[in-house]
Scaffold this active site. Sequence first.
Site, PDB file in Angstrom:
ATOM      1  N   ARG A   1      22.481  48.550  48.555  1.00 36.47           N
ATOM      2  CA  ARG A   1      23.254  49.340  47.589  1.00 36.47           C
ATOM      3  C   ARG A   1      23.092  48.821  46.168  1.00 36.47           C
ATOM      4  O   ARG A   1      23.472  49.507  45.213  1.00 36.47           O
ATOM      5  CB  ARG A   1      24.734  49.353  47.992  1.00 36.47           C
TER       6      ARG A   1
ATOM      7  N   ARG B   1      29.756  40.329  45.212  1.00 32.38           N
ATOM      8  CA  ARG B   1      29.643  39.854  46.592  1.00 32.38           C
ATOM      9  C   ARG B   1      30.177  38.442  46.814  1.00 32.38           C
ATOM     10  O   ARG B   1      30.280  38.010  47.963  1.00 32.38           O
ATOM     11  CB  ARG B   1      28.183  39.939  47.047  1.00 32.38           C
TER      12      ARG B   1
ATOM     13  N   ASN C   1      25.305  41.072  38.647  1.00 36.60           N
ATOM     14  CA  ASN C   1      26.188  42.086  39.221  1.00 36.60           C
ATOM     15  C   ASN C   1      26.407  41.834  40.707  1.00 36.60           C
ATOM     16  O   ASN C   1      27.537  41.907  41.207  1.00 36.60           O
ATOM     17  CB  ASN C   1      25.593  43.475  38.986  1.00 36.60           C
TER      18      ASN C   1
END
Length: 208
Positions: free
Chosen positions: A74, A174, A169
Amino acid sequence: MEVICKHYTPLDIASQAIRTCWQSFEYSDDGGCKDRDLIHRVGNIFRHSSTLEHLYYNFEIKGLSRGALQELSRHRIASLSVKSSRYTLRELKEVESFLPLNETNLERAKEFLVFVDDEKVNEMSVLALENLRVLLSEHNIKNDLAKYAMPESYKTHLAYSINARSLQNLLTLRSSNKALKEMQDLAKALFDALPYEHQYLFEDCLKH
């Protein structure tokens, strides 16, 4: 899980790109403290994040689950080359049954599966692995069809390339305790695999 940084862009590539904007090449110290500070100041503090896209990292990731692979994919500004399930399933054809679900067979299954902190989930994953093994070895189902029965916990192996801006990012999202635990582990492993002299650009991205 194992993460190795196979190749990376030297920091001076980014500092020279930044200096191109202001034609300030005479202030460069050839990748030293001045240039390192420039990259951090322009890219992180002043938020001209596009300058960080000049830095690229190439990783090898072993032992990531197929479920976590979906989450990794993703992050769009990245390139993935993943071990084909056709070749993955060849590994399973000749192995012995994973039944009964005893300590020995659960340990054997770890060669193929990512285990989590829940015994019942792990047992169900091993049963799914056993069903897949039966399809391949006893029913001669072709790999292209059998892969539809692969559990999400099945381990994979990939090459992963990403620029510094996108990696920031990824690490920010995460490393959060709201992220899947395996993705938290991956974020930490990616950071740890970075060359030491690059890690300062990403330290503020880590949530814990």
